[in-house]
Design a protein around this motif. Sequence first.
Motif, PDB file in Angstrom:
ATOM      1  N   ASN A   1      -5.363  -0.772  -4.597  1.00 23.23           N
ATOM      2  CA  ASN A   1      -6.112  -0.046  -3.568  1.00 23.23           C
ATOM      3  C   ASN A   1      -5.230   0.204  -2.346  1.00 23.23           C
ATOM      4  OD1 ASN A   1      -7.981   1.093  -1.884  1.00 23.23           O
ATOM      5  ND2 ASN A   1      -9.175  -0.754  -1.578  1.00 23.23           N
ATOM      6  N   TRP A   2      -4.703   1.405  -2.249  1.00 26.46           N
ATOM      7  CA  TRP A   2      -3.785   1.749  -1.166  1.00 26.46           C
ATOM      8  C   TRP A   2      -4.492   2.473  -0.011  1.00 26.46           C
ATOM      9  CZ3 TRP A   2      -4.501   6.922  -1.230  1.00 26.46           C
ATOM     10  CH2 TRP A   2      -4.777   7.525  -2.474  1.00 26.46           C
ATOM     11  N   LEU A   3      -5.806   2.642  -0.100  1.00 24.89           N
ATOM     12  CA  LEU A   3      -6.547   3.322   0.954  1.00 24.89           C
ATOM     13  C   LEU A   3      -6.748   2.420   2.181  1.00 24.89           C
ATOM     14  CD1 LEU A   3      -9.420   5.060  -1.028  1.00 24.89           C
ATOM     15  CD2 LEU A   3      -7.572   6.214   0.203  1.00 24.89           C
ATOM     16  N   TYR A   4      -7.006   3.060   3.325  1.00 27.82           N
ATOM     17  CA  TYR A   4      -7.510   2.385   4.522  1.00 27.82           C
ATOM     18  C   TYR A   4      -8.951   2.864   4.684  1.00 27.82           C
ATOM     19  CZ  TYR A   4      -2.768   0.899   5.517  1.00 27.82           C
ATOM     20  OH  TYR A   4      -1.530   0.307   5.431  1.00 27.82           O
TER      21      TYR A   4
ATOM     22  N   LYS B   1       0.826  -1.200   0.000  1.00 27.14           N
ATOM     23  CA  LYS B   1       0.000   0.000   0.000  1.00 27.14           C
ATOM     24  C   LYS B   1       0.864   1.256   0.000  1.00 27.14           C
ATOM     25  CE  LYS B   1      -4.276  -1.606   2.287  1.00 27.14           C
ATOM     26  NZ  LYS B   1      -5.319  -0.981   1.454  1.00 27.14           N
ATOM     27  N   ALA B   2       1.919   1.232   0.813  1.00 23.09           N
ATOM     28  CA  ALA B   2       2.801   2.399   0.886  1.00 23.09           C
ATOM     29  C   ALA B   2       3.465   2.686  -0.460  1.00 23.09           C
ATOM     30  CB  ALA B   2       3.854   2.183   1.971  1.00 23.09           C
ATOM     31  N   LEU B   3       3.811   1.628  -1.179  1.00 22.45           N
ATOM     32  CA  LEU B   3       4.433   1.794  -2.494  1.00 22.45           C
ATOM     33  C   LEU B   3       3.430   2.283  -3.537  1.00 22.45           C
ATOM     34  CD1 LEU B   3       6.668  -1.414  -2.645  1.00 22.45           C
ATOM     35  CD2 LEU B   3       7.460   0.951  -2.387  1.00 22.45           C
ATOM     36  N   ALA B   4       2.186   1.779  -3.447  1.00 23.83           N
ATOM     37  CA  ALA B   4       1.178   2.117  -4.455  1.00 23.83           C
ATOM     38  C   ALA B   4       0.580   3.503  -4.247  1.00 23.83           C
ATOM     39  CB  ALA B   4       0.064   1.077  -4.433  1.00 23.83           C
ATOM     40  N   GLY B   5       0.594   3.997  -3.013  1.00 22.37           N
ATOM     41  CA  GLY B   5      -0.075   5.246  -2.694  1.00 22.37           C
ATOM     42  C   GLY B   5       0.717   6.481  -3.066  1.00 22.37           C
ATOM     43  N   PRO B   6       0.167   7.658  -2.744  1.00 18.02           N
ATOM     44  CA  PRO B   6       0.801   8.928  -3.124  1.00 18.02           C
ATOM     45  C   PRO B   6       1.888   9.386  -2.185  1.00 18.02           C
ATOM     46  CG  PRO B   6      -1.280   9.346  -2.034  1.00 18.02           C
ATOM     47  CD  PRO B   6      -1.152   7.852  -2.130  1.00 18.02           C
ATOM     48  N   GLY B   7       2.248   8.594  -1.178  1.00 16.01           N
ATOM     49  CA  GLY B   7       3.255   9.008  -0.212  1.00 16.01           C
ATOM     50  C   GLY B   7       2.616   9.540   1.052  1.00 16.01           C
ATOM     51  N   LYS B   8       3.433  10.062   1.953  1.00 18.04           N
ATOM     52  CA  LYS B   8       2.949  10.491   3.259  1.00 18.04           C
ATOM     53  C   LYS B   8       2.536  11.960   3.306  1.00 18.04           C
ATOM     54  CE  LYS B   8       5.585   7.037   5.854  1.00 18.04           C
ATOM     55  NZ  LYS B   8       6.565   6.801   6.956  1.00 18.04           N
ATOM     56  N   LYS B   9       2.760  12.704   2.254  1.00 19.17           N
ATOM     57  CA  LYS B   9       2.410  14.119   2.258  1.00 19.17           C
ATOM     58  C   LYS B   9       0.925  14.311   1.969  1.00 19.17           C
ATOM     59  CE  LYS B   9       6.965  15.887   0.893  1.00 19.17           C
ATOM     60  NZ  LYS B   9       7.714  16.711  -0.099  1.00 19.17           N
ATOM     61  N   GLU B  10       0.385  15.423   2.475  1.00 19.82           N
ATOM     62  CA  GLU B  10      -1.015  15.755   2.214  1.00 19.82           C
ATOM     63  C   GLU B  10      -1.244  15.875   0.704  1.00 19.82           C
ATOM     64  OE1 GLU B  10      -2.801  18.716   4.838  1.00 19.82           O
ATOM     65  OE2 GLU B  10      -3.540  19.736   3.028  1.00 19.82           O
ATOM     66  N   THR B  11      -2.295  15.210   0.232  1.00 23.27           N
ATOM     67  CA  THR B  11      -2.521  15.090  -1.209  1.00 23.27           C
ATOM     68  C   THR B  11      -4.000  15.197  -1.528  1.00 23.27           C
ATOM     69  OG1 THR B  11      -0.639  13.556  -1.356  1.00 23.27           O
ATOM     70  CG2 THR B  11      -2.152  13.610  -3.228  1.00 23.27           C
ATOM     71  N   GLU B  12      -4.321  15.806  -2.667  1.00 21.91           N
ATOM     72  CA  GLU B  12      -5.684  15.807  -3.191  1.00 21.91           C
ATOM     73  C   GLU B  12      -5.663  15.207  -4.588  1.00 21.91           C
ATOM     74  OE1 GLU B  12      -9.512  18.792  -3.741  1.00 21.91           O
ATOM     75  OE2 GLU B  12      -7.506  19.581  -4.160  1.00 21.91           O
ATOM     76  N   LEU B  13      -6.497  14.204  -4.816  1.00 20.15           N
ATOM     77  CA  LEU B  13      -6.623  13.572  -6.128  1.00 20.15           C
ATOM     78  C   LEU B  13      -8.038  13.808  -6.650  1.00 20.15           C
ATOM     79  CD1 LEU B  13      -4.865  10.160  -5.415  1.00 20.15           C
ATOM     80  CD2 LEU B  13      -3.932  12.081  -6.697  1.00 20.15           C
ATOM     81  N   LEU B  14      -8.151  14.218  -7.890  1.00 16.35           N
ATOM     82  CA  LEU B  14      -9.443  14.556  -8.471  1.00 16.35           C
ATOM     83  C   LEU B  14     -10.005  13.391  -9.285  1.00 16.35           C
ATOM     84  CD1 LEU B  14      -8.644  18.177  -9.709  1.00 16.35           C
ATOM     85  CD2 LEU B  14      -9.743  17.510  -7.580  1.00 16.35           C
ATOM     86  N   GLY B  15     -11.340  13.191  -9.176  1.00 18.31           N
ATOM     87  CA  GLY B  15     -12.112  12.322 -10.039  1.00 18.31           C
ATOM     88  C   GLY B  15     -11.414  11.131 -10.638  1.00 18.31           C
ATOM     89  N   GLU B  16     -11.233  11.176 -11.965  1.00 17.58           N
ATOM     90  CA  GLU B  16     -10.695  10.024 -12.671  1.00 17.58           C
ATOM     91  C   GLU B  16      -9.269   9.710 -12.247  1.00 17.58           C
ATOM     92  OE1 GLU B  16     -10.263   8.078 -17.141  1.00 17.58           O
ATOM     93  OE2 GLU B  16     -10.610  10.242 -16.944  1.00 17.58           O
ATOM     94  N   ALA B  17      -8.465  10.733 -11.942  1.00 16.55           N
ATOM     95  CA  ALA B  17      -7.088  10.479 -11.515  1.00 16.55           C
ATOM     96  C   ALA B  17      -7.065   9.633 -10.245  1.00 16.55           C
ATOM     97  CB  ALA B  17      -6.354  11.798 -11.286  1.00 16.55           C
ATOM     98  N   ALA B  18      -7.979   9.908  -9.321  1.00 20.85           N
ATOM     99  CA  ALA B  18      -8.070   9.115  -8.091  1.00 20.85           C
ATOM    100  C   ALA B  18      -8.492   7.682  -8.417  1.00 20.85           C
ATOM    101  CB  ALA B  18      -9.055   9.755  -7.128  1.00 20.85           C
ATOM    102  N   ALA B  19      -9.474   7.530  -9.304  1.00 15.79           N
ATOM    103  CA  ALA B  19      -9.953   6.197  -9.662  1.00 15.79           C
ATOM    104  C   ALA B  19      -8.855   5.385 -10.343  1.00 15.79           C
ATOM    105  CB  ALA B  19     -11.168   6.309 -10.576  1.00 15.79           C
ATOM    106  N   VAL B  20      -8.094   6.001 -11.223  1.00 11.81           N
ATOM    107  CA  VAL B  20      -6.994   5.306 -11.903  1.00 11.81           C
ATOM    108  C   VAL B  20      -6.000   4.768 -10.877  1.00 11.81           C
ATOM    109  CG1 VAL B  20      -4.976   5.626 -13.380  1.00 11.81           C
ATOM    110  CG2 VAL B  20      -7.181   6.572 -14.072  1.00 11.81           C
ATOM    111  N   SER B  21      -5.612   5.613  -9.942  1.00  9.34           N
ATOM    112  CA  SER B  21      -4.631   5.223  -8.937  1.00  9.34           C
ATOM    113  C   SER B  21      -5.134   4.056  -8.093  1.00  9.34           C
ATOM    114  CB  SER B  21      -4.302   6.421  -8.047  1.00  9.34           C
ATOM    115  OG  SER B  21      -3.337   6.090  -7.082  1.00  9.34           O
TER     116      SER B  21
END
Length: 293
Positions: free
Chosen positions: A162-165, A137-157
């Motif tokens: 699935n790196w969410l909790y 999950k740590a490798l797949a996610g956006p890192g430890k910094k505060e991040t905002e992902l929009l719409g399709e970009a979030a879905a693609v990631s």
Amino acid sequence: MELDVLIPYYGDPDYLMRAVHSVRALVDTDWRLVIVEDCYPDGPAVEKRIAELGDDRIVYHRNESNLGTAGNHFRCVQLAERERFVVMGADDLLLPNYGSQLAELLERYPDAALVQPGVRVIDETDQPFLPLPDRVKALAGPGKKETELLGEAAAVSLLRGNWLYTPAITYRRDLTAHLPFRAGTDAVHDLGLVVDVLLQGGSLVIGEEPAFQYRRHRAGHSSSAAKTGQRFEQERDYFTQIEAELRERGWHQAARAAKRRLFSRLNALTQLPGAVASGQGAAVRTLLGHALR
């Protein structure tokens, strides 16, 4: 900060009570807690323990019939009343700053559809724990910094891996109130709900400061299901279904990510040695089919 906390419950009563106490310890938060018990055999005794707390902010609800993991989670979503709500695990813990962290993030991102503050992973004894799934999950996610992902970009990631909790996520009720229930998705219902919310609009915000403790059991339901291949059958069905919906929506990058389901395939491969060693021929065929098809 006004917040609904919902807990789908079927399991160890002591873990549940600790989760409840973590909610009661929230600071700077006007909270309401709803426990949704899915016909646990000793449910009346658990309900009595909750009633003995004498806290009228807590509602205990018992389902008329067992809905299963995904069904009870969806029932919790339906019972949310406030603008923002979280569906936490019955063995997870909110840190006291969960509500205040949420308020800070929403001040910066008021239109966020989904907000996940920083998360710490713990084991059965509350000690820090970082097994392979969480390192991935740590490798797949956006890192430890505060991040905002929009719409399709979030879905693609997320469809790549699935790196969410998801038990740590706060949802916007206006984006979940009319969502349909996806049957047969126990193994992937959390990802399915997140993608459905993203399709409604709004962004996914990831916080930096830890405010949630996610409990990773060493022999959990998802792990057992994975060994039998059931998890991956459900995942494959979901990815096939959502790929078609995303293409219809015009989210072609997200549809390609669903078709490739890279981390899901890799996860299936990691389960192969255990299935082979235990002589589970059907599981081996399912895992290979999921990874290579």
